[in-house]
Design a protein around this motif. Structure first.
Motif, PDB file in Angstrom:
ATOM      1  N   LEU A 210       9.967  16.431  -5.133  1.00 26.76           N
ATOM      2  CA  LEU A 210       9.043  16.310  -4.003  1.00 26.76           C
ATOM      3  C   LEU A 210       9.844  16.052  -2.732  1.00 26.76           C
ATOM      4  N   SER A 211       9.608  16.861  -1.727  1.00 26.53           N
ATOM      5  CA  SER A 211      10.338  16.718  -0.472  1.00 26.53           C
ATOM      6  C   SER A 211       9.872  15.476   0.279  1.00 26.53           C
ATOM      7  N   ARG A 212      10.677  15.027   1.232  1.00 26.02           N
ATOM      8  CA  ARG A 212      10.290  13.887   2.050  1.00 26.02           C
ATOM      9  C   ARG A 212       9.028  14.202   2.846  1.00 26.02           C
TER      10      ARG A 212
ATOM     11  N   ILE B 111      10.328   7.249   4.073  1.00 24.06           N
ATOM     12  CA  ILE B 111      10.319   7.520   2.635  1.00 24.06           C
ATOM     13  C   ILE B 111      11.559   6.959   1.972  1.00 24.06           C
ATOM     14  N   ASP B 112      12.719   7.119   2.592  1.00 22.82           N
ATOM     15  CA  ASP B 112      13.955   6.598   2.007  1.00 22.82           C
ATOM     16  C   ASP B 112      13.890   5.080   1.839  1.00 22.82           C
ATOM     17  N   VAL B 113      13.337   4.408   2.852  1.00 20.74           N
ATOM     18  CA  VAL B 113      13.206   2.946   2.778  1.00 20.74           C
ATOM     19  C   VAL B 113      12.276   2.552   1.641  1.00 20.74           C
TER      20      VAL B 113
ATOM     21  N   VAL C  24       3.383  12.983   3.957  1.00 17.05           N
ATOM     22  CA  VAL C  24       1.985  13.357   4.131  1.00 17.05           C
ATOM     23  C   VAL C  24       1.102  12.634   3.130  1.00 17.05           C
ATOM     24  N   HIS C  25       1.571  12.512   1.875  1.00 13.90           N
ATOM     25  CA  HIS C  25       0.725  11.938   0.825  1.00 13.90           C
ATOM     26  C   HIS C  25       0.742  10.411   0.805  1.00 13.90           C
TER      27      HIS C  25
ATOM     28  N   THR D 175       0.828  -1.201   0.000  1.00  8.76           N
ATOM     29  CA  THR D 175       0.000   0.000   0.000  1.00  8.76           C
ATOM     30  C   THR D 175       0.866   1.257   0.000  1.00  8.76           C
ATOM     31  N   GLY D 176       1.886   1.265   0.865  1.00  4.63           N
ATOM     32  CA  GLY D 176       2.762   2.428   0.936  1.00  4.63           C
ATOM     33  C   GLY D 176       3.534   2.662  -0.343  1.00  4.63           C
ATOM     34  N   GLU D 177       4.028   1.580  -0.955  1.00  6.13           N
ATOM     35  CA  GLU D 177       4.773   1.717  -2.212  1.00  6.13           C
ATOM     36  C   GLU D 177       3.879   2.260  -3.317  1.00  6.13           C
TER      37      GLU D 177
END
Length: 244
Positions: A185-187, A206-208, A192-193, A168-170
């Protein structure tokens, strides 16, 4: 009549599973309690829940292996709820596909909010609207570098037409990048999105997830050409995006 959303709680401590089952039951969920990885897999096979709450500290079992098995065979929400609060464990938990990571002791109200946030991301129609994309596209099918992202069906097809499994996150992260192609796009923006206001300040998330996405869409993840890093600024999806 609305059908209650089915959740599963895996923890070796019966008191915890009963507490969560009672509390979440009062909030309209149907909760199954299991106390081993084997019992969870049997439940998944006969009555798969929409979301699993998974403890990592199971006697004689590897919680991370259970998380990997869930991600390989089922598309469900996954929230790790554990006493292991080390940053390395959090990173590994996210790398194996968890949608969120909550440490014990936890506030029941916060856990409920995080569960609801993950379930919202699993249901496209209930997701909050994103800012207007940089490049308009009436179609829900978006193409980039011979890849195809279907935002309605929540599917990613590789250049050969084969579907690529995304958590879902990916999926939410890739959608944010694709619908804002060509923009850095910033981290914080991506956090947030993809995780909403319940995401918390865990910047490595986000990095992961970017690393996991690159392993799935880049020919050479160590030399990315689709999702590039911009030092000190964030990430950008480089290829042109077209509808169709």
């Amino acid at each position: 009549m609305n059908i209650p959303t089915h959740l599963a709680v895996l923890d070796d401590e019966v008191d915890i599973t009963q507490l969560l089952a009672t509390y979440l039951g009062h909030h309209g969920f149907r909760v199954s309690q299991v106390h081993s990885g084997k019992a969870l897999m049997e439940l998944m096979a006969r009555d798969a829940p929409a979301l699993v709450l998974l403890d990592l500290g199971l006697p004689g079992e590897d919680g991370f292996s259970i998380a990997r098995a869930l991600r390989e065979h089922w598309r469900c929400g996954l929230v790790i709820v554990t006493g292991r609060g080390d940053a390395v464990d959090k990173v590994v938990g996210l790398e194996v596909g968890a949608d969120d990571y909550v440490t014990k002791p936890f506030d029941l109200r916060e856990l409920l909010a995080r569960i609801k946030a993950v379930l919202r991301r699993l249901t496209p129609a209930s997701a909050p609207p994103a800012p207007a994309p940089a490049e308009p596209a009436a179609s829900t099918s978006l193409r980039f570098a011979q890849w195809q992202l279907d935002t309605a069906a929540r599917r990613l097809l590789d250049p050969s037409g084969a579907e690529v499994a995304l958590t879902t996150g990916e999926f939410d992260l890739l959608t944010a990048l694709v619908t804002h192609a060509g923009r850095v796009l910033s981290r914080d923006f991506l956090l947030v999105h993809t995780r909403g206001r319940d995401g918390g300040p865990f910047d490595r998330t986000i990095d992961v997830q970017i690393g996991r996405l690159r392993r799935k869409v880049e020919a050479d993840p160590d030399n990315p050409q689709i999702i590039k890093s911009v030092r000190g600024a964030g990430y950008i999806l480089v290829p042109r995006v077209e509808a169709g």
